[in-house]
Design a protein around this motif. Structure first.
Motif, PDB file in Angstrom:
ATOM      1  N   ASP A   1      62.430  17.546  57.782  1.00 56.99           N
ATOM      2  CA  ASP A   1      61.764  17.641  59.079  1.00 56.99           C
ATOM      3  C   ASP A   1      62.642  17.027  60.164  1.00 56.99           C
ATOM      4  OD1 ASP A   1      58.645  16.384  60.519  1.00 56.99           O
ATOM      5  OD2 ASP A   1      59.865  18.146  61.027  1.00 56.99           O
ATOM      6  N   SER A   2      63.829  17.528  60.285  1.00 56.94           N
ATOM      7  CA  SER A   2      64.724  17.105  61.359  1.00 56.94           C
ATOM      8  C   SER A   2      65.579  18.297  61.766  1.00 56.94           C
ATOM      9  CB  SER A   2      65.617  15.943  60.911  1.00 56.94           C
ATOM     10  OG  SER A   2      66.471  16.350  59.869  1.00 56.94           O
ATOM     11  N   CYS A   3      65.947  18.330  63.013  1.00 53.94           N
ATOM     12  CA  CYS A   3      66.806  19.414  63.500  1.00 53.94           C
ATOM     13  C   CYS A   3      68.250  18.941  63.496  1.00 53.94           C
ATOM     14  CB  CYS A   3      66.397  19.828  64.902  1.00 53.94           C
ATOM     15  SG  CYS A   3      64.834  20.730  64.965  1.00 53.94           S
ATOM     16  N   PRO A   4      69.149  19.773  63.030  1.00 50.93           N
ATOM     17  CA  PRO A   4      70.551  19.386  63.016  1.00 50.93           C
ATOM     18  C   PRO A   4      71.119  19.282  64.427  1.00 50.93           C
ATOM     19  CG  PRO A   4      70.333  21.681  62.395  1.00 50.93           C
ATOM     20  CD  PRO A   4      68.946  21.127  62.520  1.00 50.93           C
ATOM     21  N   GLY A   5      72.235  18.596  64.529  1.00 52.72           N
ATOM     22  CA  GLY A   5      72.923  18.534  65.802  1.00 52.72           C
ATOM     23  C   GLY A   5      73.617  19.853  66.098  1.00 52.72           C
ATOM     24  N   ARG A   6      74.717  19.819  66.781  1.00 51.82           N
ATOM     25  CA  ARG A   6      75.367  21.048  67.212  1.00 51.82           C
ATOM     26  C   ARG A   6      75.873  21.882  66.045  1.00 51.82           C
ATOM     27  NH1 ARG A   6      73.953  22.958  71.766  1.00 51.82           N
ATOM     28  NH2 ARG A   6      75.920  24.103  71.916  1.00 51.82           N
ATOM     29  N   SER A   7      76.210  21.216  64.956  1.00 47.99           N
ATOM     30  CA  SER A   7      76.716  21.936  63.791  1.00 47.99           C
ATOM     31  C   SER A   7      75.562  22.263  62.856  1.00 47.99           C
ATOM     32  CB  SER A   7      77.760  21.085  63.054  1.00 47.99           C
ATOM     33  OG  SER A   7      78.220  21.761  61.911  1.00 47.99           O
ATOM     34  N   VAL A   8      75.310  23.558  62.679  1.00 46.85           N
ATOM     35  CA  VAL A   8      74.180  24.012  61.863  1.00 46.85           C
ATOM     36  C   VAL A   8      74.713  24.633  60.583  1.00 46.85           C
ATOM     37  CG1 VAL A   8      72.173  25.519  61.764  1.00 46.85           C
ATOM     38  CG2 VAL A   8      72.804  24.414  63.914  1.00 46.85           C
ATOM     39  N   ALA A   9      74.338  24.047  59.462  1.00 47.76           N
ATOM     40  CA  ALA A   9      74.749  24.582  58.156  1.00 47.76           C
ATOM     41  C   ALA A   9      73.650  25.498  57.636  1.00 47.76           C
ATOM     42  CB  ALA A   9      75.005  23.445  57.179  1.00 47.76           C
ATOM     43  N   MET A  10      73.971  26.757  57.417  1.00 53.67           N
ATOM     44  CA  MET A  10      72.970  27.706  56.954  1.00 53.67           C
ATOM     45  C   MET A  10      72.371  27.297  55.616  1.00 53.67           C
ATOM     46  SD  MET A  10      72.626  29.850  59.361  1.00 53.67           S
ATOM     47  CE  MET A  10      73.498  30.292  60.857  1.00 53.67           C
ATOM     48  N   SER A  11      73.131  26.580  54.815  1.00 55.19           N
ATOM     49  CA  SER A  11      72.642  26.178  53.499  1.00 55.19           C
ATOM     50  C   SER A  11      71.501  25.173  53.576  1.00 55.19           C
ATOM     51  CB  SER A  11      73.787  25.589  52.675  1.00 55.19           C
ATOM     52  OG  SER A  11      74.346  24.470  53.335  1.00 55.19           O
ATOM     53  N   ASP A  12      71.300  24.559  54.745  1.00 55.14           N
ATOM     54  CA  ASP A  12      70.201  23.607  54.917  1.00 55.14           C
ATOM     55  C   ASP A  12      68.858  24.298  55.101  1.00 55.14           C
ATOM     56  OD1 ASP A  12      71.975  21.046  56.828  1.00 55.14           O
ATOM     57  OD2 ASP A  12      71.772  21.390  54.674  1.00 55.14           O
ATOM     58  N   TRP A  13      68.917  25.616  55.333  1.00 54.39           N
ATOM     59  CA  TRP A  13      67.695  26.377  55.612  1.00 54.39           C
ATOM     60  C   TRP A  13      67.362  27.167  54.361  1.00 54.39           C
ATOM     61  CZ3 TRP A  13      65.509  25.375  60.318  1.00 54.39           C
ATOM     62  CH2 TRP A  13      66.306  24.633  61.188  1.00 54.39           C
ATOM     63  N   ILE A  14      66.280  26.748  53.700  1.00 49.32           N
ATOM     64  CA  ILE A  14      66.090  27.231  52.333  1.00 49.32           C
ATOM     65  C   ILE A  14      65.081  28.365  52.200  1.00 49.32           C
ATOM     66  CG2 ILE A  14      66.845  25.078  51.311  1.00 49.32           C
ATOM     67  CD1 ILE A  14      63.912  24.315  50.955  1.00 49.32           C
ATOM     68  N   TYR A  15      64.274  28.584  53.224  1.00 51.44           N
ATOM     69  CA  TYR A  15      63.329  29.699  53.171  1.00 51.44           C
ATOM     70  C   TYR A  15      63.505  30.556  54.419  1.00 51.44           C
ATOM     71  CZ  TYR A  15      61.087  26.898  49.565  1.00 51.44           C
ATOM     72  OH  TYR A  15      60.840  26.164  48.433  1.00 51.44           O
ATOM     73  N   TRP A  16      63.716  31.835  54.210  1.00 52.72           N
ATOM     74  CA  TRP A  16      64.014  32.763  55.299  1.00 52.72           C
ATOM     75  C   TRP A  16      63.033  33.929  55.301  1.00 52.72           C
ATOM     76  CZ3 TRP A  16      68.126  32.316  58.796  1.00 52.72           C
ATOM     77  CH2 TRP A  16      69.034  31.290  58.525  1.00 52.72           C
ATOM     78  N   GLY A  17      62.751  34.417  56.486  1.00 50.61           N
ATOM     79  CA  GLY A  17      62.002  35.655  56.597  1.00 50.61           C
ATOM     80  C   GLY A  17      62.921  36.851  56.555  1.00 50.61           C
ATOM     81  N   GLN A  18      62.329  38.035  56.639  1.00 48.71           N
ATOM     82  CA  GLN A  18      63.091  39.283  56.588  1.00 48.71           C
ATOM     83  C   GLN A  18      63.653  39.671  57.950  1.00 48.71           C
ATOM     84  OE1 GLN A  18      63.821  41.042  53.672  1.00 48.71           O
ATOM     85  NE2 GLN A  18      63.076  39.088  52.863  1.00 48.71           N
ATOM     86  N   GLY A  19      63.162  39.040  58.988  1.00 48.59           N
ATOM     87  CA  GLY A  19      63.679  39.324  60.314  1.00 48.59           C
ATOM     88  C   GLY A  19      62.825  40.308  61.094  1.00 48.59           C
ATOM     89  N   THR A  20      62.934  40.230  62.400  1.00 48.64           N
ATOM     90  CA  THR A  20      62.288  41.178  63.294  1.00 48.64           C
ATOM     91  C   THR A  20      63.296  41.588  64.363  1.00 48.64           C
ATOM     92  OG1 THR A  20      60.323  41.572  64.672  1.00 48.64           O
ATOM     93  CG2 THR A  20      61.284  39.368  64.792  1.00 48.64           C
TER      94      THR A  20
END
Length: 127
Positions: free
Chosen positions: A102-121
């Protein structure tokens, strides 16, 4: 089973507004920061914005300043991205994702930190 489902995309003329939303089920929503990402054809996925359960948020793209606003409703397990003054370069597939913590990364965002994704819109802005 965790489900992340985006909705609200569409076709809008330049200068118009659109809101995309994401509903999450199957995980502890209030223990996760939520983020919006986008990917245009032929380009890499990029982070747009992030919001913690308490409402603290980060913006990762300078060109959305004053135009995009992220919000969340913890009671409804939803997170939204309100987009105004849309430009053709905002055209992309927009994805919602839940972070490990429950924290937002700083300027550098690692995609591997995001573990659940939607299909997109899909959001398409016509010129």
């Amino acid at each position: 089973q965790v489900q992340v489902m985006e909705s609200g995309g569409g076709l809008v003329p330049a200068g118009g507004s659109l809101s995309v939303s994401c509903t999450v089920s199957g995980l502890s929503f209030t223990n996760r920061a939520m983020g919006w990402f986008r990917q245009a054809p032929g380009k890499e996925r990029e982070a747009v914005s992030c919001i913690t359960s308490s409402g603290s948020n980060m913006r990762y793209l300078d060109n959305i300043k004053g135009r995009f606003t992220i919000s969340r409703d913890n009671a409804k397990n939803t997170v939204s991205l309100d987009m105004n003054s849309l430009k053709p370069e905002d055209t992309a597939m927009y994805y919602c994702a839940a972070r490990r913590s429950d924290s937002c990364p700083g300027r550098s965002v690692a995609m591997s930190d995001w573990i659940y994704w939607g299909q997109g819109t899909q959001v398409t802005v016509s010129s």
